[in-house]
Scaffold this motif. Structure first.
Motif, mmCIF file in Angstrom:
data_model
loop_
_atom_site.group_PDB
_atom_site.id
_atom_site.type_symbol
_atom_site.label_atom_id
_atom_site.label_comp_id
_atom_site.label_asym_id
_atom_site.label_seq_id
_atom_site.Cartn_x
_atom_site.Cartn_y
_atom_site.Cartn_z
ATOM 1 N N ASP A 77 0.856 -1.179 0.000
ATOM 2 C CA ASP A 77 0.000 0.000 0.000
ATOM 3 C C ASP A 77 0.894 1.232 0.000
ATOM 4 O OD1 ASP A 77 -1.751 2.119 0.582
ATOM 5 O OD2 ASP A 77 -2.921 0.948 2.024
ATOM 6 N N ALA B 215 0.340 3.913 1.160
ATOM 7 C CA ALA B 215 0.214 4.584 2.454
ATOM 8 C C ALA B 215 0.568 3.659 3.632
ATOM 9 C CB ALA B 215 -1.202 5.136 2.629
ATOM 10 N N ASP B 216 1.342 2.616 3.384
ATOM 11 C CA ASP B 216 1.779 1.716 4.457
ATOM 12 C C ASP B 216 2.423 2.533 5.573
ATOM 13 O OD1 ASP B 216 3.263 -0.091 6.095
ATOM 14 O OD2 ASP B 216 3.517 -1.481 4.440
ATOM 15 N N TYR C 63 -1.864 -1.329 -3.619
ATOM 16 C CA TYR C 63 -3.237 -1.569 -3.178
ATOM 17 C C TYR C 63 -3.668 -0.451 -2.243
ATOM 18 C CZ TYR C 63 -2.071 -6.160 -4.981
ATOM 19 O OH TYR C 63 -1.667 -7.181 -5.806
ATOM 20 N N SER C 64 -4.869 0.082 -2.474
ATOM 21 C CA SER C 64 -5.382 1.171 -1.650
ATOM 22 C C SER C 64 -6.069 0.628 -0.398
ATOM 23 C CB SER C 64 -6.381 2.010 -2.449
ATOM 24 O OG SER C 64 -5.766 2.573 -3.582
ATOM 25 N N ASN C 65 -5.958 1.375 0.676
ATOM 26 C CA ASN C 65 -6.678 1.071 1.924
ATOM 27 C C ASN C 65 -6.330 -0.293 2.502
ATOM 28 O OD1 ASN C 65 -8.200 3.557 1.702
ATOM 29 N ND2 ASN C 65 -9.436 2.544 0.134
ATOM 30 N N MET C 66 -5.106 -0.764 2.241
ATOM 31 C CA MET C 66 -4.670 -2.053 2.784
ATOM 32 C C MET C 66 -3.811 -1.860 4.028
ATOM 33 S SD MET C 66 -2.777 -5.201 0.771
ATOM 34 C CE MET C 66 -1.167 -4.387 0.593
ATOM 35 N N GLY C 67 -3.146 -0.685 4.135
ATOM 36 C CA GLY C 67 -2.264 -0.452 5.264
ATOM 37 C C GLY C 67 -1.085 -1.405 5.249
ATOM 38 N N ASN D 292 -4.520 -8.099 1.474
ATOM 39 C CA ASN D 292 -5.958 -8.184 1.210
ATOM 40 C C ASN D 292 -6.269 -9.250 0.163
ATOM 41 O OD1 ASN D 292 -5.534 -7.023 -1.342
ATOM 42 N ND2 ASN D 292 -6.139 -4.970 -0.678
#
Length: 220
Positions: free
Chosen positions: A160, A162-163, A189-193, A197
């Protein structure tokens, strides 16, 4: 004093009698986890593989670690090499039972998987790194990076953007290193942190089928 052989705790997806002649996929968990952490992925990966999920050697907090965090004062490349050298020696005791060996590491486990492939560049069919990083070798002779070429070993890197755990300098180094030394498939991948997923697992399954199972069929 001679160092005794490492005998890790390993979870297997198949009973011993069913492993011979199958491709092997070895899983390396992240910091403070254990061998059970990634074994839940087995149901979403190709059933042709025998999957072995390995426990890191050093107890730490609620789980285990492969080596000290890079931000810790006692971190060193030698600590990484000691740990991964033990993994390589253990793998030598099981690899001849299988048609190929592939690696999958999550977070710190990706550092283990990539260090192992850098130590034995010709030994692996494919490598998967999830939300993780590559460690700088600092010219340690354990690493044979010169034997890895762009477009060579198949590598899947999922993360992600945004990890919150793996910082920008490690991501930048990892991206540059993988581009220079592997045939890289990189997917964000978005919103996975800092996690895994279902979409990513689907991509990993496709990657392993294409690069290992179908490649093995073509080779035969």
């Amino acid at each position: 004093m001679t160092k005794s052989a490492w005998n890790p705790v390993v979870l297997w997806s198949k009973p011993e009698a069913e492993r011979a002649g199958t491709p092997l996929l070895v899983l390396f968990h992240g910091y403070l986890a254990n061998e059970e952490d990634l074994m839940g992925l087995a149901d979403y990966l190709p059933s042709d593989f025998t999957i072995a999920s390995v426990r890191a050697p050093q107890p730490s907090g609620p789980g285990y670690t492969w080596f000290p965090l890079m931000s810790d004062a006692d971190y060193s490349v030698d600590a990484v090499v000691d740990s991964v050298g033990d993994v390589a020696a253990w793998l030598d005791t099981v690899r001849d039972n299988h048609t190929s060996v592939s690696l999958l590491g999550f977070s710190m486990g990706m550092a283990v998987a990539t260090t192992l492939m850098r130590h034995r560049p010709q030994d692996f069919a494919a490598v998967v790194g999830l939300s993780g990083f590559v460690v700088p070798s600092q010219d340690n002779p354990f690493f044979h990076d010169d034997e890895l070429q762009p477009g060579g070993l198949q590598f899947f890197w999922g993360r992600d953007q945004a990890d919150p755990v793996i910082d920008a300098p490690r991501i930048e180094y990892t991206h540059a290193w993988l581009n220079a030394h592997t045939a890289l498939t990189k997917i964000l991948y978005s919103n996975m942190g800092h996690g895994i997923n279902m979409q990513e697992l689907g991509h990993v399954k496709e990657f392993l089928v294409h690069t290992v199972l179908r490649a093995g069929t073509r080779a035969n």
